[in-house]
Design a protein around this motif. Sequence first.
Motif, PDB file in Angstrom:
ATOM      1  N   GLU A  14      -4.854 -13.562  -0.823  1.00  0.00           N
ATOM      2  CA  GLU A  14      -4.477 -13.920  -2.134  1.00  0.00           C
ATOM      3  C   GLU A  14      -5.597 -14.798  -3.004  1.00  0.00           C
ATOM      4  O   GLU A  14      -6.364 -15.435  -2.539  1.00  0.00           O
ATOM      5  CB  GLU A  14      -3.438 -15.086  -2.106  1.00  0.00           C
ATOM      6  CG  GLU A  14      -2.381 -14.860  -0.917  1.00  0.00           C
ATOM      7  CD  GLU A  14      -1.083 -13.945  -1.425  1.00  0.00           C
ATOM      8  OE1 GLU A  14      -1.395 -13.378  -2.330  1.00  0.00           O
ATOM      9  OE2 GLU A  14      -0.261 -14.018  -0.557  1.00  0.00           O
ATOM     10  N   ASP A 177       4.513  -9.768  11.696  1.00  0.00           N
ATOM     11  CA  ASP A 177       3.842  -8.386  11.147  1.00  0.00           C
ATOM     12  C   ASP A 177       3.999  -7.316  12.195  1.00  0.00           C
ATOM     13  O   ASP A 177       4.055  -5.982  11.807  1.00  0.00           O
ATOM     14  CB  ASP A 177       2.520  -8.899  10.512  1.00  0.00           C
ATOM     15  CG  ASP A 177       2.790  -9.613   9.203  1.00  0.00           C
ATOM     16  OD1 ASP A 177       3.751  -9.672   8.714  1.00  0.00           O
ATOM     17  OD2 ASP A 177       1.623 -10.355   8.926  1.00  0.00           O
ATOM     18  N   GLY A 190       7.648 -10.454   7.956  1.00  0.00           N
ATOM     19  CA  GLY A 190       8.619 -11.357   8.093  1.00  0.00           C
ATOM     20  C   GLY A 190       9.577 -11.148   7.063  1.00  0.00           C
ATOM     21  O   GLY A 190      10.944 -11.112   7.710  1.00  0.00           O
ATOM     22  N   PRO A 191       9.512 -10.701   5.741  1.00  0.00           N
ATOM     23  CA  PRO A 191      10.530 -10.353   5.025  1.00  0.00           C
ATOM     24  C   PRO A 191      11.354  -9.282   5.523  1.00  0.00           C
ATOM     25  O   PRO A 191      12.674  -9.264   5.621  1.00  0.00           O
ATOM     26  CB  PRO A 191      10.185 -10.232   3.559  1.00  0.00           C
ATOM     27  CG  PRO A 191       8.607 -10.704   3.581  1.00  0.00           C
ATOM     28  CD  PRO A 191       8.425 -10.797   5.093  1.00  0.00           C
ATOM     29  N   ASN A 289      11.198 -18.056   5.844  1.00  0.00           N
ATOM     30  CA  ASN A 289      12.497 -17.389   6.693  1.00  0.00           C
ATOM     31  C   ASN A 289      13.636 -18.587   6.523  1.00  0.00           C
ATOM     32  O   ASN A 289      13.428 -19.684   7.005  1.00  0.00           O
ATOM     33  CB  ASN A 289      11.801 -17.306   8.085  1.00  0.00           C
ATOM     34  CG  ASN A 289      12.715 -16.520   8.925  1.00  0.00           C
ATOM     35  OD1 ASN A 289      13.854 -17.263   9.474  1.00  0.00           O
ATOM     36  ND2 ASN A 289      12.539 -15.264   9.126  1.00  0.00           N
TER      37      ASN A 289
HETATM   38  O1  KG4 Z   1       0.908 -17.892   4.154  1.00  0.00           O
HETATM   39  P1  KG4 Z   1       0.989 -16.688   3.961  1.00  0.00           P
HETATM   40  O2  KG4 Z   1       1.442 -16.171   2.483  1.00  0.00           O
HETATM   41  O3  KG4 Z   1      -0.320 -15.844   4.150  1.00  0.00           O
HETATM   42  C1  KG4 Z   1      -1.274 -16.208   5.108  1.00  0.00           C
HETATM   43  O4  KG4 Z   1      -0.982 -15.793   6.190  1.00  0.00           O
HETATM   44  O5  KG4 Z   1      -2.063 -17.109   5.181  1.00  0.00           O
HETATM   45  O6  KG4 Z   1       1.881 -16.176   5.058  1.00  0.00           O
HETATM   46  C2  KG4 Z   1       1.977 -14.619   5.212  1.00  0.00           C
HETATM   47  C3  KG4 Z   1       2.743 -14.358   6.501  1.00  0.00           C
HETATM   48  C4  KG4 Z   1       3.039 -13.198   6.849  1.00  0.00           C
HETATM   49  O7  KG4 Z   1       2.588 -12.868   8.114  1.00  0.00           O
HETATM   50  C5  KG4 Z   1       4.576 -12.701   6.551  1.00  0.00           C
HETATM   51  O8  KG4 Z   1       5.150 -11.801   7.323  1.00  0.00           O
HETATM   52  C6  KG4 Z   1       4.818 -14.092   6.857  1.00  0.00           C
HETATM   53  O9  KG4 Z   1       4.141 -15.128   6.305  1.00  0.00           O
HETATM   54  N1  KG4 Z   1       6.471 -14.356   6.237  1.00  0.00           N
HETATM   55  C7  KG4 Z   1       7.481 -14.409   6.878  1.00  0.00           C
HETATM   56  C8  KG4 Z   1       8.332 -14.317   6.048  1.00  0.00           C
HETATM   57  N2  KG4 Z   1       7.928 -14.161   4.384  1.00  0.00           N
HETATM   58  C9  KG4 Z   1       6.484 -13.900   4.815  1.00  0.00           C
HETATM   59  N3  KG4 Z   1       7.797 -14.518   7.990  1.00  0.00           N
HETATM   60  C10 KG4 Z   1       9.308 -14.711   8.248  1.00  0.00           C
HETATM   61  N4  KG4 Z   1      10.085 -14.639   7.490  1.00  0.00           N
HETATM   62  C11 KG4 Z   1       9.935 -14.686   6.145  1.00  0.00           C
HETATM   63  N5  KG4 Z   1      10.885 -14.524   5.445  1.00  0.00           N
END
Ligand code: KG4
Length: 353
Positions: A14, A177, A190-191, A289
């Motif tokens: 990001e 993922d 995750g989503p 989550n």
């Molecule tokens: O903090 P982030 O935006 O970026 C970094 O990884 O630094 O986190 C992204 C991670 C991804 O692995 C994504 O699958 C997970 O957060 N994630 C979730 C959910 N939304 C995003 N994991 C579980 N449930 C969710 N709803």
Amino acid sequence: MSVLLLAIETTCDETGAAVLEGPSPPEIGVPIIRSSVISSQIDLHQRFGGVVPEIAARAHVRQILPVIDEALKRAGVGLGEIGAIAVATRPGLVGALIVGLTAAKSLALALDVPLIAVDHLEAHLYACQLAFPDREVYPCVGLVVSGGHTSLFACRGPLAVEPLGGTIDDAAGEAFDKVSSMLGLGYPGGPAIERVAESGNPKAFAFPRSFLHDDRLAFSFSGLKTAVLYALKGQDARGDSGPPPPGVVADLAASFQQAVVDILVSKARQALRQTGMRRLGIGGGVAANGRLRDGLAAMAAKDGVELFIPPLSLCTDNAAMAGIALIKLAAGQVADLDIDVTPGLVRPGRKNG
Ligand code: KG4
Ligand code: ZN
């Protein structure tokens, strides 16, 4: 008196910039977020099922200046009004970090203002304080759960953050993922898993929960990931009978998600008990989550712990959380223009300046 901070975030995928207005001295209040802009690279990485470091770095190069411009515009602030520049210099992907640091150094030099180096994980936890400015967040146990991190910290103050433990293999988000990719549900996982799990049975598969009954504040998700693979394809992981019926995918997703939630909630509780702390702050994308939020809230209510989970925009990677730099600025922790990035985690005992 106040100071305007321009904060930059490029640790992973990001590209972020934010303008914060901080009270001076910082003890008299929490900074106000005047703008926070994120350019996500999800579309670029989607077909690879995860973040490709080289692609991430190139995308940061393209996005960093437009994102900074947009953050200034939305804050209604000119570059000349900026009093300090903050940038996350660790931990993260080396190429990605270098882009942010180079932009930050150039601006600090051109504007002749202080440059402040920020630890991305300390910043994730400080996001709790930004999100709840009227409440005292520290001292707290901090849990950062994202695609790159699953770590617990004892946070005695914003800048007094001691690692308690972390994952020995995958991060929790990374496991989401990878399992999502196995189940054919796409990226980010995750989503997608959360959505599909809604119609599944979390008890359908008895997946392992590593370190659950161990005093160590360690995490491991690779055994869980392999267990999902075996459940999907058979013990030799070679089954090729096509995609399983949707009901089975939902049960696998729900059972996997429940295992991750049980591990995270139980380790957070253990960290609270071991440190004697009564507050818990959460950061990172996995905090989106719902099942995890509910699990943490139930545990906190039962144990009389105050729980801080910022809104999603402050949980996932963002530049506003680098507002922690204002505390460093007040403490005189200004970086030299020859500083470098530190891609790896700063380990216990190593100087964390
Ligand atoms: O903090 P982030 O935006 O970026 C970094 O990884 O630094 O986190 C992204 C991670 C991804 O692995 C994504 O699958 C997970 O957060 N994630 C979730 C959910 N939304 C995003 N994991 C579980 N449930 C969710 N709803
Ligand atoms: Zn992060």
